[in-house]
Design a protein around this motif. Structure first.
Motif, PDB file in Angstrom:
ATOM      1  N   LEU A  52     -17.283 -15.096  24.312  1.00  6.43           N
ATOM      2  CA  LEU A  52     -15.853 -15.407  24.427  1.00  6.43           C
ATOM      3  C   LEU A  52     -15.606 -16.896  24.249  1.00  6.43           C
ATOM      4  CD1 LEU A  52     -14.570 -13.174  27.381  1.00  6.43           C
ATOM      5  CD2 LEU A  52     -14.711 -12.668  24.946  1.00  6.43           C
ATOM      6  N   LEU A  53     -16.478 -17.682  24.853  1.00 11.97           N
ATOM      7  CA  LEU A  53     -16.337 -19.134  24.791  1.00 11.97           C
ATOM      8  C   LEU A  53     -16.460 -19.619  23.353  1.00 11.97           C
ATOM      9  CD1 LEU A  53     -16.228 -21.431  27.024  1.00 11.97           C
ATOM     10  CD2 LEU A  53     -18.603 -21.860  26.362  1.00 11.97           C
ATOM     11  N   LEU A  54     -17.483 -19.120  22.642  1.00 13.83           N
ATOM     12  CA  LEU A  54     -17.715 -19.569  21.268  1.00 13.83           C
ATOM     13  C   LEU A  54     -16.625 -19.039  20.333  1.00 13.83           C
ATOM     14  CD1 LEU A  54     -21.582 -19.231  21.358  1.00 13.83           C
ATOM     15  CD2 LEU A  54     -20.292 -21.359  21.188  1.00 13.83           C
ATOM     16  N   LEU A  55     -16.185 -17.824  20.573  1.00 16.03           N
ATOM     17  CA  LEU A  55     -15.085 -17.281  19.759  1.00 16.03           C
ATOM     18  C   LEU A  55     -13.813 -18.095  19.987  1.00 16.03           C
ATOM     19  CD1 LEU A  55     -15.667 -13.424  20.101  1.00 16.03           C
ATOM     20  CD2 LEU A  55     -15.672 -14.725  17.959  1.00 16.03           C
ATOM     21  N   ASP A  56     -13.614 -18.491  21.227  1.00 14.23           N
ATOM     22  CA  ASP A  56     -12.452 -19.306  21.575  1.00 14.23           C
ATOM     23  C   ASP A  56     -12.494 -20.627  20.802  1.00 14.23           C
ATOM     24  OD1 ASP A  56     -10.158 -20.161  22.835  1.00 14.23           O
ATOM     25  OD2 ASP A  56     -11.168 -20.771  24.684  1.00 14.23           O
ATOM     26  N   MET A  57     -13.691 -21.202  20.679  1.00 14.65           N
ATOM     27  CA  MET A  57     -13.835 -22.450  19.926  1.00 14.65           C
ATOM     28  C   MET A  57     -13.517 -22.244  18.452  1.00 14.65           C
ATOM     29  SD  MET A  57     -17.116 -23.969  21.958  1.00 14.65           S
ATOM     30  CE  MET A  57     -17.556 -25.226  20.793  1.00 14.65           C
ATOM     31  N   ASP A  58     -13.710 -21.006  17.976  1.00 18.08           N
ATOM     32  CA  ASP A  58     -13.338 -20.667  16.600  1.00 18.08           C
ATOM     33  C   ASP A  58     -11.862 -20.262  16.500  1.00 18.08           C
ATOM     34  OD1 ASP A  58     -15.848 -21.108  15.443  1.00 18.08           O
ATOM     35  OD2 ASP A  58     -16.548 -19.099  15.949  1.00 18.08           O
ATOM     36  N   GLY A  59     -11.161 -20.292  17.629  1.00 19.27           N
ATOM     37  CA  GLY A  59      -9.737 -19.961  17.628  1.00 19.27           C
ATOM     38  C   GLY A  59      -9.434 -18.469  17.717  1.00 19.27           C
ATOM     39  N   VAL A  60     -10.407 -17.692  18.202  1.00 23.69           N
ATOM     40  CA  VAL A  60     -10.182 -16.243  18.307  1.00 23.69           C
ATOM     41  C   VAL A  60     -10.043 -15.847  19.784  1.00 23.69           C
ATOM     42  CG1 VAL A  60     -11.075 -13.947  17.762  1.00 23.69           C
ATOM     43  CG2 VAL A  60     -11.569 -15.863  16.221  1.00 23.69           C
ATOM     44  N   CYS A  61      -8.928 -15.177  20.110  1.00 21.68           N
ATOM     45  CA  CYS A  61      -8.706 -14.697  21.476  1.00 21.68           C
ATOM     46  C   CYS A  61      -9.095 -13.228  21.567  1.00 21.68           C
ATOM     47  CB  CYS A  61      -7.236 -14.805  21.872  1.00 21.68           C
ATOM     48  SG  CYS A  61      -6.532 -16.430  21.660  1.00 21.68           S
ATOM     49  N   VAL A  62     -10.200 -12.945  22.256  1.00 22.53           N
ATOM     50  CA  VAL A  62     -10.525 -11.569  22.620  1.00 22.53           C
ATOM     51  C   VAL A  62     -10.851 -11.596  24.105  1.00 22.53           C
ATOM     52  CG1 VAL A  62     -11.438 -10.933  20.347  1.00 22.53           C
ATOM     53  CG2 VAL A  62     -12.991 -11.782  22.091  1.00 22.53           C
ATOM     54  N   SER A  63     -11.130 -10.430  24.655  1.00 20.41           N
ATOM     55  CA  SER A  63     -11.309 -10.364  26.087  1.00 20.41           C
ATOM     56  C   SER A  63     -12.654  -9.728  26.410  1.00 20.41           C
ATOM     57  CB  SER A  63     -10.152  -9.544  26.648  1.00 20.41           C
ATOM     58  OG  SER A  63     -10.452  -9.116  27.930  1.00 20.41           O
ATOM     59  N   GLY A  64     -13.181 -10.059  27.561  1.00 17.79           N
ATOM     60  CA  GLY A  64     -14.406  -9.409  28.025  1.00 17.79           C
ATOM     61  C   GLY A  64     -13.992  -8.293  28.945  1.00 17.79           C
ATOM     62  N   GLY A  65     -14.305  -7.074  28.620  1.00 18.35           N
ATOM     63  CA  GLY A  65     -13.887  -5.940  29.454  1.00 18.35           C
ATOM     64  C   GLY A  65     -12.383  -5.866  29.495  1.00 18.35           C
ATOM     65  N   SER A  66     -11.774  -6.557  30.451  1.00 27.01           N
ATOM     66  CA  SER A  66     -10.318  -6.655  30.491  1.00 27.01           C
ATOM     67  C   SER A  66      -9.949  -7.964  31.150  1.00 27.01           C
ATOM     68  CB  SER A  66      -9.707  -5.493  31.256  1.00 27.01           C
ATOM     69  OG  SER A  66      -9.712  -5.781  32.629  1.00 27.01           O
ATOM     70  N   ALA A  67      -8.744  -8.426  30.869  1.00 25.90           N
ATOM     71  CA  ALA A  67      -8.319  -9.736  31.374  1.00 25.90           C
ATOM     72  C   ALA A  67      -8.390  -9.803  32.888  1.00 25.90           C
ATOM     73  CB  ALA A  67      -6.905 -10.032  30.889  1.00 25.90           C
ATOM     74  N   CYS A  68      -8.173  -8.655  33.531  1.00 23.63           N
ATOM     75  CA  CYS A  68      -8.168  -8.626  34.996  1.00 23.63           C
ATOM     76  C   CYS A  68      -9.549  -8.963  35.546  1.00 23.63           C
ATOM     77  CB  CYS A  68      -7.761  -7.264  35.513  1.00 23.63           C
ATOM     78  SG  CYS A  68      -6.412  -6.570  34.587  1.00 23.63           S
TER      79      CYS A  68
END
Ligand SMILES: *Cc1c(COP(=O)(O)O)cnc(C)c1O
Length: 376
Positions: free
Chosen positions: A307-323
């Motif tokens: 998630l961290l590395l994808l975020d650095m690439d500008g991609v928002c996804v979630s692990g399991g669920s945001a909660c």
């Protein structure tokens, strides 16, 4: 930025924003005021009630506005429990519900209610047979979500509705994820209560609704003024409600178009994932599933780093669920479907929207490939 987290929240439709603007500015009247200025606001709210009711085959006066999906879930469960506690104190739900239902069940357990948490199979589906076996003399409510927020699986709501009806037990569904992704008819599915949330379908956060079938007299949930037929007091979120009405009618109008488009994107994403990462595991049924959801696990990887590395690439996804974003333990849903040990921590959820494109998916796959190669 690429936004692939529509199960967490959706962008507000521009038309919804335009529709809301007057109510944040010039049309600020309190809808309870008797002068025309106030009655105009009330009329717009009633219009939203009608727009929403129409999308689920309900009547306008069966729609109660809430401050979102969680509140609607709380009202449905706590309201039913209070209303029927003399008749019985047993509730049936599933192990994979959203915290809005699960935590409310835990609260009710502390108040002397008994809850059966039904397991799901490896595909993430509740068994109607097991559900029927769990029914007792004192069962007052069945609450099973329409679609799961992590793995996107659709539950056999029609069959459960028939069972509930046969045993004369009230039936609630948390339809927050399914609303506007599935065609829902409350009568066909024999639903008594249904929760939905504006920010999951193009309206702003902090507004939602609870459908309560005619004749069910849930007690007041918020005490005070006479709003929402004295069941939920407090001056209404007029702008949010008007926006939610607009979003529901836009969603209804574009339903087929969006559904087709999102499904096509999702299938493309699935194929690309399986092609590029033959070792990955897609969780949950591929048949009984929301159009926009992929939940995928990578062996021996940590979702947090992905998630961290994808975020650095500008991609928002979630692990399991945001909660679960702040909780290091694997989600209760992934545990319930027995995702193998070596996969469970490497799970991410990708949820698409109609504004996403094939180009974005290609970019995402490229980023993912680089990241995962870097780990090897
Ligand atoms: C998002 C969500 C909720 C909570 O809705 P809010 O409006 O954020 O309170 C409840 N149930 C499900 C399945 C959800 O996905």
């Amino acid at each position: 930025m690429i936004y692939f987290d529509h199960a967490a929240t959706t962008p507000v439709y521009p038309e919804v924003f335009e529709e809301m603007k007057p109510f944040l500015k010039d049309c600020y009247a309190n809808p309870s005021s008797s002068y025309e200025f106030g009655q105009d606001a009330k009329e717009m709210m009633d219009r939203a009630r009608g727009q929403i009711a129409k999308t689920i085959g309900a009547k306008a006066d069966e729609i109660y506005f809430t401050a979102g999906g969680t509140e609607a879930d709380n009202q449905a469960l706590i309201g039913t429990a209070e209303m029927l506690q003399k008749k019985g104190r047993h509730i049936i739900t599933s192990m994979i519900e959203h915290p809005g239902v699960l935590k409310t069940c835990e609260y009710l357990e502390k108040r002397g209610f008994q809850i059966t948490y039904l397991p799901v199979d490896e595909e993430g589906i509740v068994s109607p047979e097991k559900l029927e076996e769990a029914i007792r003399e004192d069962t007052i409510l069945i609450s099973v979500m329409y679609a799961n927020n992590e793995i996107g699986t659709l539950q056999p709501i029609g069959r459960i509705g028939e069972i509930a009806k046969k045993h004369q037990i009230l039936f609630h569904t948390d339809a927050v994820q399914a609303y506007m992704h599935e065609k829902i008819d409350v009568n066909e599915k024999k639903l008594d209560l249904l929760s939905a949330s504006g920010h999951k379908f193009g309206a702003p956060k902090g507004v939602g609704f609870l459908y309560v079938k005619d004749g069910i007299m849930l007690p007041a949930f918020v005490h005070g003024g006479e709003q929402e037929k004295q069941r939920r007091a407090g001056t209404e979120n007029v702008a949010g409600i008007v926006g939610m009405g607009k979003a529901s009618s836009i969603g209804e109008k574009n339903f087929e178009k969006n559904h087709k488009k999102i499904l096509k994107l999702r299938e493309y994403l699935k194929e690309k994932l399986l092609e590029e990462f033959p070792d990955c595991r897609i969780n949950g049924s591929m048949e009984a599933r929301l159009d926009n959801n992929i939940n995928v696990s990578f062996r021996n990887l940590e979702a947090a780093s992905l998630l961290l590395l994808l975020d650095m690439d500008g991609v928002c996804v979630s692990g399991g669920s945001a909660c679960h974003a702040k909780n290091p333990n694997p989600s209760h849903v992934l545990q319930a479907i027995h995702v193998p040990e070596e996969y469970i921590r490497g799970t991410i959820r990708i949820t698409l929207g109609a504004e996403n494109t094939i180009g974005e998916i290609n970019y995402f796959i490229r980023c993912l490939k680089e990241i995962i190669l870097g780990f090897l």
